[in-house]
Design a protein around this motif. Structure first.
Motif, PDB file in Angstrom:
ATOM      1  N   MET A 202       0.845  -1.175   0.000  1.00  0.00           N
ATOM      2  CA  MET A 202       0.000   0.000   0.000  1.00  0.00           C
ATOM      3  C   MET A 202       0.889   1.236   0.000  1.00  0.00           C
ATOM      4  O   MET A 202       0.892   1.996   0.941  1.00  0.00           O
ATOM      5  CB  MET A 202      -0.931  -0.010   1.203  1.00  0.00           C
ATOM      6  CG  MET A 202      -2.051  -0.994   1.070  1.00  0.00           C
ATOM      7  SD  MET A 202      -3.390  -0.743   2.238  1.00  0.00           S
ATOM      8  CE  MET A 202      -2.765  -1.635   3.633  1.00  0.00           C
TER       9      MET A 202
ATOM     10  N   VAL B  35      -0.268   5.768   0.216  1.00  0.00           N
ATOM     11  CA  VAL B  35      -1.611   6.082   0.709  1.00  0.00           C
ATOM     12  C   VAL B  35      -1.602   6.619   2.134  1.00  0.00           C
ATOM     13  O   VAL B  35      -2.609   7.138   2.591  1.00  0.00           O
ATOM     14  CB  VAL B  35      -2.561   4.863   0.617  1.00  0.00           C
ATOM     15  CG1 VAL B  35      -2.792   4.475  -0.824  1.00  0.00           C
ATOM     16  CG2 VAL B  35      -2.043   3.694   1.406  1.00  0.00           C
TER      17      VAL B  35
ATOM     18  N   GLY C 230      -4.994   6.224   5.175  1.00  0.00           N
ATOM     19  CA  GLY C 230      -5.452   5.557   3.952  1.00  0.00           C
ATOM     20  C   GLY C 230      -5.313   4.055   4.051  1.00  0.00           C
ATOM     21  O   GLY C 230      -6.186   3.304   3.599  1.00  0.00           O
TER      22      GLY C 230
ATOM     23  N   ILE D 144      -8.359   1.509   3.716  1.00  0.00           N
ATOM     24  CA  ILE D 144      -8.286   0.447   2.708  1.00  0.00           C
ATOM     25  C   ILE D 144      -8.368  -0.921   3.377  1.00  0.00           C
ATOM     26  O   ILE D 144      -9.033  -1.826   2.868  1.00  0.00           O
ATOM     27  CB  ILE D 144      -7.004   0.593   1.868  1.00  0.00           C
ATOM     28  CG1 ILE D 144      -7.127   1.815   0.951  1.00  0.00           C
ATOM     29  CG2 ILE D 144      -6.735  -0.663   1.045  1.00  0.00           C
ATOM     30  CD1 ILE D 144      -5.855   2.193   0.241  1.00  0.00           C
TER      31      ILE D 144
ATOM     32  N   GLY E  60      -1.475   3.452  -5.861  1.00  0.00           N
ATOM     33  CA  GLY E  60      -2.644   4.278  -5.614  1.00  0.00           C
ATOM     34  C   GLY E  60      -3.680   3.571  -4.776  1.00  0.00           C
ATOM     35  O   GLY E  60      -3.495   2.440  -4.318  1.00  0.00           O
ATOM     36  N   VAL E  61      -4.785   4.253  -4.606  1.00  0.00           N
ATOM     37  CA  VAL E  61      -5.845   3.752  -3.739  1.00  0.00           C
ATOM     38  C   VAL E  61      -6.552   2.550  -4.362  1.00  0.00           C
ATOM     39  O   VAL E  61      -6.764   1.528  -3.691  1.00  0.00           O
ATOM     40  CB  VAL E  61      -6.853   4.879  -3.426  1.00  0.00           C
ATOM     41  CG1 VAL E  61      -8.013   4.356  -2.621  1.00  0.00           C
ATOM     42  CG2 VAL E  61      -6.164   6.010  -2.683  1.00  0.00           C
TER      43      VAL E  61
ATOM     44  N   SER F 269      -4.241  -0.547  -4.536  1.00  0.00           N
ATOM     45  CA  SER F 269      -4.039  -1.066  -3.179  1.00  0.00           C
ATOM     46  C   SER F 269      -5.283  -1.772  -2.672  1.00  0.00           C
ATOM     47  O   SER F 269      -5.189  -2.819  -2.024  1.00  0.00           O
ATOM     48  CB  SER F 269      -3.677   0.077  -2.230  1.00  0.00           C
ATOM     49  OG  SER F 269      -2.442   0.636  -2.576  1.00  0.00           O
TER      50      SER F 269
END
Length: 82
Positions: free
Chosen positions: A1, A4, A8, A12, A57-58, A61
């Protein structure tokens, strides 16, 4: 991850654990979803790295964390049956 941040990663992890819970037909609480999601993210990130899959990125991930969490729940289900 990567990229992030800690908040974040927590968000996530919770989302990945919740999605994995729904896919696998399980019922857990928020803390368990977080743990499953974060451990799944580590597992998924490791396996993706070994296979040479790049993600970032989000969204990337979240996908990798969810797949890792699903795999984790599947493996835990196999161990519990014995």
């Amino acid at each position: 991850m990567s990229g992030v941040g800690i908040i974040g990663a927590i968000i996530i992890g919770i989302l990945a654990g919740w999605i994995a819970e729904k896919v696998m037909g399980r019922s857990h609480g928020l803390l368990t979803n977080l743990i499953v999601g974060v451990v799944g993210a580590l597992l998924g990130g490791f396996l993706a790295g070994v296979m040479g899959i790049n993600f970032g990125g989000v969204i990337g991930s979240l996908v990798i964390a969810t797949l890792g969490a699903i795999l984790l729940l599947f493996l835990l289900g196999l161990v519990r049956r014995r």
